[in-house]
Design a protein around this motif. Structure first.
Motif, PDB file in Angstrom:
ATOM      1  N   ALA A 126     -25.132  21.388   6.947  1.00  5.47           N
ATOM      2  CA  ALA A 126     -23.650  21.237   6.673  1.00  5.47           C
ATOM      3  C   ALA A 126     -23.004  22.263   5.795  1.00  5.47           C
ATOM      4  CB  ALA A 126     -23.377  19.782   6.059  1.00  5.47           C
ATOM      5  N   ASP A 127     -23.626  22.619   4.821  1.00  9.47           N
ATOM      6  CA  ASP A 127     -23.083  23.517   3.846  1.00  9.47           C
ATOM      7  C   ASP A 127     -23.188  24.866   4.565  1.00  9.47           C
ATOM      8  OD1 ASP A 127     -22.591  21.834   1.739  1.00  9.47           O
ATOM      9  OD2 ASP A 127     -24.411  22.732   0.570  1.00  9.47           O
ATOM     10  N   TYR A 128     -24.069  25.262   5.405  1.00  7.59           N
ATOM     11  CA  TYR A 128     -23.930  26.464   6.372  1.00  7.59           C
ATOM     12  C   TYR A 128     -22.742  26.311   7.010  1.00  7.59           C
ATOM     13  CZ  TYR A 128     -27.979  29.076   4.472  1.00  7.59           C
ATOM     14  OH  TYR A 128     -28.876  29.634   3.506  1.00  7.59           O
ATOM     15  N   TYR A 185     -25.254  24.266  -1.504  1.00  5.76           N
ATOM     16  CA  TYR A 185     -24.979  23.563  -2.805  1.00  5.76           C
ATOM     17  C   TYR A 185     -24.106  24.124  -3.589  1.00  5.76           C
ATOM     18  CZ  TYR A 185     -28.865  20.675  -1.146  1.00  5.76           C
ATOM     19  OH  TYR A 185     -29.724  19.752  -0.227  1.00  5.76           O
ATOM     20  N   PHE A 186     -23.448  25.397  -3.142  1.00  5.06           N
ATOM     21  CA  PHE A 186     -22.399  25.706  -3.955  1.00  5.06           C
ATOM     22  C   PHE A 186     -20.950  25.911  -3.269  1.00  5.06           C
ATOM     23  CE2 PHE A 186     -26.048  28.067  -5.607  1.00  5.06           C
ATOM     24  CZ  PHE A 186     -26.033  28.081  -6.933  1.00  5.06           C
ATOM     25  N   SER A 187     -19.952  26.093  -4.227  1.00  4.22           N
ATOM     26  CA  SER A 187     -18.701  25.920  -3.630  1.00  4.22           C
ATOM     27  C   SER A 187     -18.057  27.299  -3.596  1.00  4.22           C
ATOM     28  CB  SER A 187     -17.959  25.061  -4.716  1.00  4.22           C
ATOM     29  OG  SER A 187     -17.527  25.767  -5.674  1.00  4.22           O
ATOM     30  N   THR A 212     -20.829  31.852  -1.576  1.00  5.02           N
ATOM     31  CA  THR A 212     -22.020  32.498  -2.211  1.00  5.02           C
ATOM     32  C   THR A 212     -23.260  32.975  -1.169  1.00  5.02           C
ATOM     33  OG1 THR A 212     -23.330  30.643  -2.556  1.00  5.02           O
ATOM     34  CG2 THR A 212     -21.490  31.218  -4.495  1.00  5.02           C
ATOM     35  N   GLY A 213     -23.059  32.402  -0.182  1.00  4.13           N
ATOM     36  CA  GLY A 213     -24.139  32.591   0.871  1.00  4.13           C
ATOM     37  C   GLY A 213     -25.275  31.543   0.670  1.00  4.13           C
ATOM     38  N   ASN A 214     -25.133  30.572  -0.375  1.00  2.82           N
ATOM     39  CA  ASN A 214     -25.967  29.723  -0.765  1.00  2.82           C
ATOM     40  C   ASN A 214     -25.519  28.297  -0.649  1.00  2.82           C
ATOM     41  OD1 ASN A 214     -28.521  31.588  -1.637  1.00  2.82           O
ATOM     42  ND2 ASN A 214     -26.483  32.059  -2.915  1.00  2.82           N
TER      43      ASN A 214
HETATM   44  N1  UDP Z   1     -19.988  26.076   0.654  1.00  2.00           N
HETATM   45  C1  UDP Z   1     -21.422  26.517   0.528  1.00  2.00           C
HETATM   46  N2  UDP Z   1     -21.946  27.610  -0.724  1.00  2.00           N
HETATM   47  C2  UDP Z   1     -21.014  28.373  -1.014  1.00  2.00           C
HETATM   48  C3  UDP Z   1     -19.755  28.115  -0.733  1.00  2.00           C
HETATM   49  C4  UDP Z   1     -19.093  27.055   0.337  1.00  2.00           C
HETATM   50  O1  UDP Z   1     -22.651  25.792   0.885  1.00  2.00           O
HETATM   51  O2  UDP Z   1     -21.296  29.361  -1.762  1.00  2.00           O
HETATM   52  C5  UDP Z   1     -20.023  25.119   1.661  1.00  2.00           C
HETATM   53  C6  UDP Z   1     -19.600  23.788   1.197  1.00  2.00           C
HETATM   54  O3  UDP Z   1     -20.358  22.977   2.144  1.00  2.00           O
HETATM   55  C7  UDP Z   1     -18.311  23.708   1.027  1.00  2.00           C
HETATM   56  C8  UDP Z   1     -17.930  24.456   2.260  1.00  2.00           C
HETATM   57  O4  UDP Z   1     -18.702  25.566   2.283  1.00  2.00           O
HETATM   58  O5  UDP Z   1     -17.798  22.174   0.949  1.00  2.00           O
HETATM   59  C9  UDP Z   1     -16.167  24.678   2.083  1.00  2.00           C
HETATM   60  O6  UDP Z   1     -16.017  25.430   0.848  1.00  2.00           O
HETATM   61  P1  UDP Z   1     -15.195  24.473  -0.271  1.00  2.00           P
HETATM   62  O7  UDP Z   1     -15.495  23.456  -0.123  1.00  2.00           O
HETATM   63  O8  UDP Z   1     -15.626  25.255  -1.490  1.00  2.00           O
HETATM   64  O9  UDP Z   1     -13.603  25.166   0.373  1.00  2.00           O
HETATM   65  P2  UDP Z   1     -12.263  24.534  -0.265  1.00  2.00           P
HETATM   66  O10 UDP Z   1     -12.574  23.406  -0.994  1.00  2.00           O
HETATM   67  O11 UDP Z   1     -11.915  25.800  -1.290  1.00  2.00           O
HETATM   68  O12 UDP Z   1     -11.557  24.650   0.805  1.00  2.00           O
END
Ligand code: UDP
Length: 237
Positions: free
Chosen positions: A73-75, A139-141, A135-137
């Motif tokens: 899902a994160d990918y 569990y990060f945002s 970040t390419g990983n």
């Molecule tokens: N994500 C991730 N690693 C990262 C950046 C993002 O796994 O380094 C995934 C994560 O599932 C996240 C989604 O990509 O929920 C979308 O990014 P984010 O929620 O940060 O977006 P925003 O809230 O800024 O629209």
């Protein structure tokens, strides 16, 4: 040319901001407005990096709550940021700006791989660099990605574009006594639990003394004014 308070800056645009009033997907009227704004900003001579989120398409935590494997899902979420980056790039280029998309996940047909020194070179040449793939990983945002890239390319400030004017003591939509805060220290934000960015991203800023400006991207000219050093939104430093 105006005197710049921050010669190199990193602007974090959430996926949500791109969804406009529809709340999901990409609203091209929003992209049109945003790119007009970025054109103005770029004309000031600031070196500008963008990190885009993907929450308007897929959010890893939500998809995993609905039964998907969290890592997959994160990918998907990271791929969503690439979709947003390509939309931004296309419209920025149509408006005559020079841009590069650099992705943390390799996909050479559509984006350069993220290489720090190359990113800095693009910035020095006045190209807007759109950092995609988070970040390419998992569990990060993308908040964390924004801070990471800002530190890597030595941006002087991170601009967090939101739909509110800045940080308040409470949610101004729910609490009429909520007070707007123009300035905060990292410690004050932490102690009072003001959600400026997610905890990882905030910790990285605090540790490295990277100022964060939280401001309303819907206010015309706001981004350029922040970069010129005007007091717009909330500064956390
Ligand atoms: N994500 C991730 N690693 C990262 C950046 C993002 O796994 O380094 C995934 C994560 O599932 C996240 C989604 O990509 O929920 C979308 O990014 P984010 O929620 O940060 O977006 P925003 O809230 O800024 O629209």
């Amino acid at each position: 040319m105006v005197q710049l308070a921050y010669p190199r800056a990193l602007l974090k645009i959430s996926g949500e901001a791109l969804a406009g009033t529809v709340g999901a997907g990409i609203d091209f009227r929003v992209i049109d407005r945003l790119t007009d704004e970025l054109k103005q900003v770029s004309a000031t001579g600031v070196q500008l990096g963008l990190v885009v989120g993907g929450g308007n398409i897929v959010r890893g935590a939500t998809a995993s709550d609905q039964g998907m494997d969290r890592v997959s899902a994160d990918y998907m979420g990271m791929l969503a940021t690439v979709i947003n980056a390509l939309a931004l790039q296309d419209i920025l280029e149509k408006k005559g700006l020079d841009t590069r998309v650099m992705s943390a996940i390799r996909m050479e047909e559509l984006a350069e791989p993220y290489i720090r020194r190359r990113a800095v070179r693009h910035l020095e040449k006045g190209r807007i660099v759109i950092f995609a793939g988070g970040t390419g990983n998992p569990y990060f945002s993308t908040d964390t990605a924004a801070v990471l890239r800002a530190l890597e390319v030595e941006a002087r400030v991170i601009l967090k574009a939101t739909n509110v004017d800045g940080v308040y003591t409470a949610d101004p939509k729910k609490d009429p006594s909520a007070r707007f805060l123009a300035e905060l220290t990292f410690q004050e934000a932490l102690v009072n639990g003001y959600a400026v960015m997610d905890a990882n991203a905030f910790g990285l800023c605090k540790e490295n003394r990277l100022p964060i400006v939280v401001f309303n991207i819907n206010q015309p000219g706001a981004t350029a004014r922040v970069l010129a050093g005007e007091r717009v939104g909330t500064i956390v430093q």
